[in-house]
Design a protein around this motif. Structure first.
Motif, PDB file in Angstrom:
ATOM      1  N   TYR A  70       0.825  -1.234   0.115  1.00  0.00           N
ATOM      2  CA  TYR A  70       0.010   0.080   0.104  1.00  0.00           C
ATOM      3  C   TYR A  70       0.903   1.358   0.034  1.00  0.00           C
ATOM      4  O   TYR A  70       0.533   2.352   0.593  1.00  0.00           O
ATOM      5  N   ASP A  71       2.041   1.257  -0.293  1.00  0.00           N
ATOM      6  CA  ASP A  71       2.977   2.314  -0.477  1.00  0.00           C
ATOM      7  C   ASP A  71       3.234   3.088   0.589  1.00  0.00           C
ATOM      8  O   ASP A  71       3.342   4.371   0.798  1.00  0.00           O
ATOM      9  N   ASN A  83      -6.313   3.402  -0.613  1.00  0.00           N
ATOM     10  CA  ASN A  83      -6.263   2.050  -1.320  1.00  0.00           C
ATOM     11  C   ASN A  83      -7.250   1.282  -1.235  1.00  0.00           C
ATOM     12  O   ASN A  83      -8.221   1.548  -0.377  1.00  0.00           O
ATOM     13  N   THR A 124       3.844  -0.403  -4.760  1.00  0.00           N
ATOM     14  CA  THR A 124       2.884   0.595  -5.431  1.00  0.00           C
ATOM     15  C   THR A 124       1.846  -0.356  -6.327  1.00  0.00           C
ATOM     16  O   THR A 124       2.287  -1.666  -6.566  1.00  0.00           O
ATOM     17  N   THR A 125       0.926   0.098  -6.728  1.00  0.00           N
ATOM     18  CA  THR A 125       0.036  -0.226  -7.756  1.00  0.00           C
ATOM     19  C   THR A 125      -0.160   0.665  -8.880  1.00  0.00           C
ATOM     20  O   THR A 125       0.213   1.930  -8.679  1.00  0.00           O
ATOM     21  N   ASP A 128      -1.106   5.333  -9.963  1.00  0.00           N
ATOM     22  CA  ASP A 128      -0.757   6.103  -8.659  1.00  0.00           C
ATOM     23  C   ASP A 128      -1.592   5.701  -7.684  1.00  0.00           C
ATOM     24  O   ASP A 128      -2.008   6.230  -6.767  1.00  0.00           O
ATOM     25  N   ASN A 129      -1.561   4.277  -7.484  1.00  0.00           N
ATOM     26  CA  ASN A 129      -2.120   3.218  -6.300  1.00  0.00           C
ATOM     27  C   ASN A 129      -3.792   3.303  -6.459  1.00  0.00           C
ATOM     28  O   ASN A 129      -4.390   2.930  -5.600  1.00  0.00           O
TER      29      ASN A 129
END
Length: 202
Positions: A70-71, A83, A124-125, A128-129
């Motif tokens: 989840y950064d 998130n 990250t995803t 930009d998450n």
């Protein structure tokens, strides 16, 4: 993919939990500590088999050997909805159909609960998450079934991104959920809920 849960991130769990409880007017339940990523959480059960998670780095645990999911290692600013996650039945197969940067399967545990999560090397995803983290639960292990009912129902999750049209096209290929909407703008997430106290938002 199926909508699984929403995530409120923060620098501390107390901050994340407070923003949820103040916004929705209900208490969260204790969660626990996560292996691999060394975070801890609190949970709130929602209607329709999903849940809300408050999460932050665990100060009692050592620094993890890889970036947190989840950064969270780069989290800054106030606690906020940051998130979300979607469940898949066969993560290995589904990852082949996902955008680059969704991640690779990682085995995780919280107490006796075990599951798999797709996590990228930097935590990250994509977008930009705003792309959901992918989660694969063993049969009968979903946390929502263990949480106290709250009569809180998610009405709408809005994903705001400068390239919202591309995000929408990519995501709706995998997820058909009328609760999820898209808007063009600076990166943000907004959720609206029906609660025993009326409509509330995060």
């Amino acid at each position: 993919m199926l909508f699984d849960h929403l995530v409120v991130g923060a620098k501390t769990l107390a901050e994340a939990q407070a923003i949820v409880e103040n916004a929705l007017g209900l208490p969260m339940q204790p969660g626990g500590q996560h292996s691999v990523f060394h975070t801890h959480n609190a949970l709130m059960g929602l209607e329709d088999g999903i849940y809300l998670e408050a999460i932050a780095p665990d100060p009692a645990a050592p620094k993890p050997q890889r970036p947190r999911w989840y950064d969270l290692d780069r989290f800054s600013g106030p606690a906020r909805l940051s998130n979300w996650a979607c469940a898949v039945e066969d993560m290995t197969a589904d990852l082949d159909q996902m955008p680059e940067g969704v991640g690779a399967p990682v085995d995780v545990a919280r107490g006796s609960l075990k599951w798999r999560m797709a996590v990228s090397q930097d935590g990250t995803t994509p977008f930009d998450n705003l792309w959901p983290a992918l989660i694969e639960w063993p049969p009968g292990a979903h946390p929502a079934a263990r949480l106290t009912p709250t009569r809180v129902r998610l009405k709408r999750l809005t994903l705001v991104h400068p390239d919202a049209d591309t995000l929408a096209t990519a995501l709706t290929t995998h997820l058909n959920d009328p609760r999820v909407g898209f808007e063009v703008g600076p990166v943000a997430m907004h959720a609206v809920f029906d609660t025993p106290h009326g409509e509330r938002s995060l």
